[in-house]
Design a protein around this motif. Structure first.
Motif, PDB file in Angstrom:
ATOM      1  N   GLY A 190       0.511  -1.263  -0.077  1.00 56.05           N
ATOM      2  CA  GLY A 190      -0.431   0.181  -0.359  1.00 56.05           C
ATOM      3  C   GLY A 190       0.966   1.200   0.218  1.00 56.05           C
ATOM      4  N   GLU A 220      -0.994   8.333   8.235  1.00 53.31           N
ATOM      5  CA  GLU A 220      -1.986   7.142   8.003  1.00 53.31           C
ATOM      6  C   GLU A 220      -1.060   6.476   7.102  1.00 53.31           C
ATOM      7  OE1 GLU A 220      -4.512   9.491   4.574  1.00 53.31           O
ATOM      8  OE2 GLU A 220      -4.702   9.262   6.405  1.00 53.31           O
ATOM      9  N   ARG A 221      -1.705   4.665   6.584  1.00 54.23           N
ATOM     10  CA  ARG A 221      -1.601   4.323   6.209  1.00 54.23           C
ATOM     11  C   ARG A 221      -3.023   3.640   5.004  1.00 54.23           C
ATOM     12  NH1 ARG A 221       2.803   5.023   6.987  1.00 54.23           N
ATOM     13  NH2 ARG A 221       5.165   4.176   7.428  1.00 54.23           N
ATOM     14  N   THR A 222      -2.749   2.931   3.798  1.00 58.71           N
ATOM     15  CA  THR A 222      -3.214   2.566   3.040  1.00 58.71           C
ATOM     16  C   THR A 222      -3.894   1.630   2.179  1.00 58.71           C
ATOM     17  OG1 THR A 222      -4.303   5.367   2.744  1.00 58.71           O
ATOM     18  CG2 THR A 222      -5.595   3.743   0.985  1.00 58.71           C
ATOM     19  N   GLU A 235      -9.929   0.906  -0.614  1.00 55.05           N
ATOM     20  CA  GLU A 235      -9.076   0.780  -0.135  1.00 55.05           C
ATOM     21  C   GLU A 235      -9.068   1.135   1.037  1.00 55.05           C
ATOM     22  OE1 GLU A 235      -6.855   3.815  -2.011  1.00 55.05           O
ATOM     23  OE2 GLU A 235      -5.363   2.544  -2.817  1.00 55.05           O
ATOM     24  N   THR A 237      -7.642   2.913   5.438  1.00 48.74           N
ATOM     25  CA  THR A 237      -7.283   3.541   5.468  1.00 48.74           C
ATOM     26  C   THR A 237      -7.024   3.218   6.624  1.00 48.74           C
ATOM     27  OG1 THR A 237      -6.723   5.104   3.561  1.00 48.74           O
ATOM     28  CG2 THR A 237      -6.041   6.053   5.848  1.00 48.74           C
ATOM     29  N   TYR A 238      -5.878   3.600   7.594  1.00 44.46           N
ATOM     30  CA  TYR A 238      -6.140   3.315   8.924  1.00 44.46           C
ATOM     31  C   TYR A 238      -5.174   4.143   9.921  1.00 44.46           C
ATOM     32  CZ  TYR A 238      -2.833  -0.584   8.059  1.00 44.46           C
ATOM     33  OH  TYR A 238      -2.139  -1.179   7.822  1.00 44.46           O
TER      34      TYR A 238
END
Length: 355
Positions: A190, A220-222, A235, A237-238
């Motif tokens: 990602g 954040e990471r997606t 997707e 995102t968190y």
């Protein structure tokens, strides 16, 4: 494991400085997670990194400082095909005021990394697993920009404030829908985004001195949603586990009675994210009965396979605020044969219970 070496060379001519460097690094990893003869995850690989850089800087008397350069990396992984990356960088600082007591700065650049740190973020206590880019995972490319201001109001005080933004292409995480027959299908790829600001305040040259560092971070990471069931995956995102929104460090040195020197460190940080278990349920398994070979489910008895956990949103909850105070005391006794320094360290002075 990591082995390697490098060589750096610097040339100065007046207000211009030129730096050259080269390095070689050899990496290898061998990861295995198994229990009872069953292999749950496994990864083996190595890689050779050849790198070189060129950097120049120009400083005008008391006003400008300009730095520019680039780094070239050649990464040869096994398994995987070799890649060559170019990472340019530039930074500018301008000193202002009649006595150059403050300055503004800006920098931007590209950074490349071929080593990944992985952790199962759905576990309360996860262990870091290191893997190399190649057929299993891509390399990470990060573009970064930073703006800041510095001030030196007196010879004893320094203050700086910097803001930054960083993008990440090629970040990885474990996937929960991997094919057990494919050794290279256990990682999900990602992208990411981080931005924030850092405030730094320092005092020196007095009986009481130290520094204060205050940081704000939003990360954040997606990744693709592997459970969506759609061919064109949406997707998700968190926030990653290191997304601590506010972090403060206060460090002081001060005189104590009877010639002792005291030290203090106070750390306060807002809670990091975690995935909260919302419920558990009995997990039944099929069994084969001897009489007639009939198959049924073991759900009518207490003989169940165990309990499964229903998880909430990934990293959707936050741990409580973390804070801790440490104290130290030391004193130098100078002798003809040397210096003797007894010290006392008090960790977590008020016995704060942290997660």
């Amino acid at each position: 494991s990591q082995e390697g070496g490098g060589l750096d060379w610097t040339l100065r001519r007046g207000v211009v400085e030129v730096g050259l460097g080269a390095e070689v690094q050899d990496y290898a990893y061998d990861n295995l997670a198994s229990s009872g003869g069953t292999v749950f995850s496994q990864g083996v690989g190595d890689g050779l990194q050849l790198a070189g850089y060129l950097q120049t800087s120009w400083r005008s008397p008391g006003r400008w400082l300009i730095e520019a350069g680039a780094r070239v990396d050649r990464w040869a992984p096994d398994p995987g095909d070799p890649v060559v990356t170019l990472s340019p960088r530039m930074a500018v600082k301008r000193f202002l005021g009649a006595d150059a007591r403050w300055a503004v700065n800006a920098s931007l650049g590209r950074y490349t990394q071929f080593l990944h740190s992985l952790r199962d973020e759905e576990l309360p206590l996860g262990l870091d697993v290191w893997v190399l880019s190649g057929d299993r995972a891509p390399h990470v490319t990060s573009d970064q920009v930073q703006l800041g201001v510095e001030a030196f109001p007196t010879d004893r005080w320094t203050v700086s404030l910097e803001a930054y933004a960083r993008t990440f292409d090629g970040v990885v995480t474990f996937t929960t829908s991997d094919d057990p027959n494919d050794d290279l299908d256990d990682i999900l790829v990602g992208d990411g985004l981080s931005w924030g600001a850092d405030l730094f305040l320092r005092r020196t040259g007095t009986s009481v001195n130290g520094w204060l560092a205050l940081s704000f971070l939003k990360a954040e990471r997606t990744f693709p949603d592997v459970f969506s069931g759609a061919l064109d995956r949406p997707e998700v995102t968190y926030a990653p586990i290191f997304d601590r929104r506010v972090d403060m460090d206060l460090v002081l040195r001060f005189p104590a009675p009877r010639g002792w020197e005291g030290g203090l460190r106070l750390n306060v940080g807002t809670g990091t994210p975690y995935t909260r278990p919302t419920a558990s349920f009995a997990a039944y398994q099929p069994r084969i009965l001897k009489d007639g070979g009939r198959s049924d489910w073991a759900g009518e008895t207490e003989d169940i396979a165990g309990y499964a956990v229903l998880l909430g949103d990934r990293n959707g909850e936050r741990y409580p605020v973390y804070h801790r105070l440490d104290l130290s005391f030391r004193k130098d006794y100078r002798k003809s044969w040397g210096v003797l320094t007894p010290h006392i360290d008090l960790l977590n002075v008020y016995n704060r219970r942290n997660v």
